[in-house]
Design a protein around this motif. Structure first.
Motif, mmCIF file in Angstrom:
data_model
loop_
_atom_site.group_PDB
_atom_site.id
_atom_site.type_symbol
_atom_site.label_atom_id
_atom_site.label_comp_id
_atom_site.label_asym_id
_atom_site.label_seq_id
_atom_site.Cartn_x
_atom_site.Cartn_y
_atom_site.Cartn_z
ATOM 1 N N GLU A 51 0.826 -1.195 0.000
ATOM 2 C CA GLU A 51 0.000 0.000 0.000
ATOM 3 C C GLU A 51 0.877 1.268 0.000
ATOM 4 O O GLU A 51 2.103 1.167 0.046
ATOM 5 C CB GLU A 51 -0.935 -0.036 1.209
ATOM 6 N N PRO A 52 0.295 2.465 -0.044
ATOM 7 C CA PRO A 52 1.102 3.687 -0.101
ATOM 8 C C PRO A 52 2.165 3.787 0.993
ATOM 9 O O PRO A 52 3.273 4.261 0.742
ATOM 10 C CB PRO A 52 0.050 4.791 0.023
ATOM 11 N N ALA A 97 3.047 9.518 -1.159
ATOM 12 C CA ALA A 97 3.719 8.908 -0.012
ATOM 13 C C ALA A 97 5.215 8.785 -0.277
ATOM 14 O O ALA A 97 6.048 9.072 0.599
ATOM 15 C CB ALA A 97 3.113 7.538 0.281
ATOM 16 N N ALA A 98 5.568 8.377 -1.485
ATOM 17 C CA ALA A 98 6.979 8.225 -1.835
ATOM 18 C C ALA A 98 7.701 9.574 -1.824
ATOM 19 O O ALA A 98 8.811 9.701 -1.293
ATOM 20 C CB ALA A 98 7.102 7.571 -3.210
ATOM 21 N N VAL A 99 7.080 10.579 -2.424
ATOM 22 C CA VAL A 99 7.693 11.911 -2.477
ATOM 23 C C VAL A 99 7.861 12.481 -1.069
ATOM 24 O O VAL A 99 8.903 13.071 -0.746
ATOM 25 C CB VAL A 99 6.833 12.852 -3.356
ATOM 26 N N ASN A 100 6.862 12.293 -0.225
ATOM 27 C CA ASN A 100 6.942 12.832 1.134
ATOM 28 C C ASN A 100 8.013 12.135 1.968
ATOM 29 O O ASN A 100 8.585 12.749 2.878
ATOM 30 C CB ASN A 100 5.586 12.714 1.832
ATOM 31 N N GLU A 101 8.284 10.879 1.689
ATOM 32 C CA GLU A 101 9.282 10.134 2.469
ATOM 33 C C GLU A 101 10.703 10.413 1.983
ATOM 34 O O GLU A 101 11.663 10.218 2.723
ATOM 35 C CB GLU A 101 8.993 8.631 2.398
ATOM 36 N N ARG A 102 10.838 10.877 0.748
ATOM 37 C CA ARG A 102 12.160 11.122 0.180
ATOM 38 C C ARG A 102 12.929 12.128 1.035
ATOM 39 O O ARG A 102 12.438 13.212 1.327
ATOM 40 C CB ARG A 102 11.987 11.656 -1.249
ATOM 41 N N ARG A 103 14.139 11.767 1.446
ATOM 42 C CA ARG A 103 14.973 12.660 2.256
ATOM 43 C C ARG A 103 15.957 13.453 1.406
ATOM 44 O O ARG A 103 16.305 14.572 1.742
ATOM 45 C CB ARG A 103 15.726 11.845 3.315
ATOM 46 N N ASP A 104 16.420 12.851 0.325
ATOM 47 C CA ASP A 104 17.336 13.524 -0.594
ATOM 48 C C ASP A 104 16.522 14.004 -1.788
ATOM 49 O O ASP A 104 16.026 13.194 -2.584
ATOM 50 C CB ASP A 104 18.434 12.553 -1.033
ATOM 51 N N ASP A 105 16.372 15.317 -1.924
ATOM 52 C CA ASP A 105 15.543 15.870 -2.994
ATOM 53 C C ASP A 105 16.045 15.501 -4.384
ATOM 54 O O ASP A 105 15.296 15.599 -5.361
ATOM 55 C CB ASP A 105 15.475 17.397 -2.872
ATOM 56 N N SER A 106 17.305 15.069 -4.482
ATOM 57 C CA SER A 106 17.838 14.704 -5.791
ATOM 58 C C SER A 106 17.470 13.278 -6.196
ATOM 59 O O SER A 106 17.644 12.900 -7.361
ATOM 60 C CB SER A 106 19.363 14.887 -5.813
#
Length: 305
Positions: A99-100, A149-158
């Protein structure tokens, strides 16, 4: 690649290089690696990136590509491959393994593995190979939750989050285009247009979607194979060859085994093998030997009898 045990190019630097490549006007060619050694060979051959295919990972485990592999297996293989090359590595993350919230954890694990990005798809879970009939896609709003959900969890913006849509073969290309636009609005950096058929369909997608696009040039599927130059002229930003090297290798393995079983020896294949000296070159044997000689300090005089 100065380090012996891992690349000295940091994950962030490789992610930035991947993003720069996607915006360079030059198509980023990414053959699929089925092992770390293959990834190193891809780099030496002059390609721009390395792809880790879920289908290939499943096949390497003697499993079909129907969503049986786990996040741990994919992240583990991705980490092994990423450490062996300086190139950006893009990983097939299927549907995010659940799930998300699972998609969010997937991004976190793959960031920790050191790869440059991953793609999530809009198939139902468990998924199936994108070039087979009978696929099902989730409602657009569920895929948007996966991406968010994936974008919000990303810690490295690159770190590059790619959204793959399988809707062209299920709902038609116009629906796939509308999904792609929504996925980009939700934060996807790259759109993977799976199982388009003709150059005209690639051109239609390119004209309608204003974000970087990735093409899949897999053999024996629904897509007419195009050259990287043609895709670049259409305006695509990246192309993957997910199973090509595994298929070539396994074709040779089967032929060699048949010959050896029949003849009783492998002499007929000597000239078709990678020479031991070339393998040692890829493995950097001389550099390991030099390192060992610098640090090997054992002497019998150092130890009491």
């Amino acid at each position: 690649m100065a380090g012996l045990f891992s690349s000295t190019v940091t994950p962030t630097e490789r992610r930035q290089a991947f993003r720069a490549g996607l915006n360079s006007g030059k198509i980023q060619r990414m053959p699929g690696a089925f092992s770390p050694l293959v990834a190193r060979t891809i780099q030496e051959a002059g390609f721009e990136g390395v792809y880790v295919s879920g289908a290939v990972l499943a096949a390497d485990l003697a499993l079909p590509d129907i969503g049986l592999t786990t996040l741990s297996e994919v992240a583990g293989r991705a980490r092994q491959i990423a450490r062996s090359t300086d190139l950006p590595v893009l990983v097939d993350a299927d549907t995010g393994f659940g799930e998300p919230m699972s998609a969010a954890r997937t991004v976190s694990e793959l960031e920790d593995a050191g790869v440059a990005g991953c793609h999530l798809e809009d198939q139902v879970n468990p998924k199936r190979c994108g070039h087979l009939d009978g696929k099902e896609v989730v409602p657009t709003d569920l895929m948007l939750r996966r991406i968010t959900a994936a974008v919000n969890e990303r810690r490295d913006d690159s770190f590059v989050i790619c959204a793959r849509t399988d809707a062209a073969g299920v709902e038609g290309i116009d629906a796939a285009i509308e999904r792609a636009k929504a996925y980009a609005d939700a934060g996807a950096d790259l759109i993977f247009t799976e199982a388009l058929h003709t150059p005209a369909e690639f051109e239609k997608f390119r004209a309608a979607v204003d974000v970087p696009l990735l093409a899949n040039m897999t053999e024996f599927g629904k897509t007419e194979l195009q050259t990287a130059q043609t895709l670049e002229e259409i305006g695509y930003n990246a192309v993957i060859y997910p199973v090509t090297l595994l298929r070539i290798a396994m074709g040779q393995v089967e032929s060699a085994l048949q010959d050896i079983e029949r003849s009783g020896d492998q002499t007929g294949w000597i000239d078709r093998m990678q020479h031991r000296s070339r393998l040692y070159e890829l493995l950097r044997y001389n550099e390991y030997n030099a390192f060992d000689q610098q640090v090997f300090t054992y002497s019998a005089d150092n130890y009491p009898s």
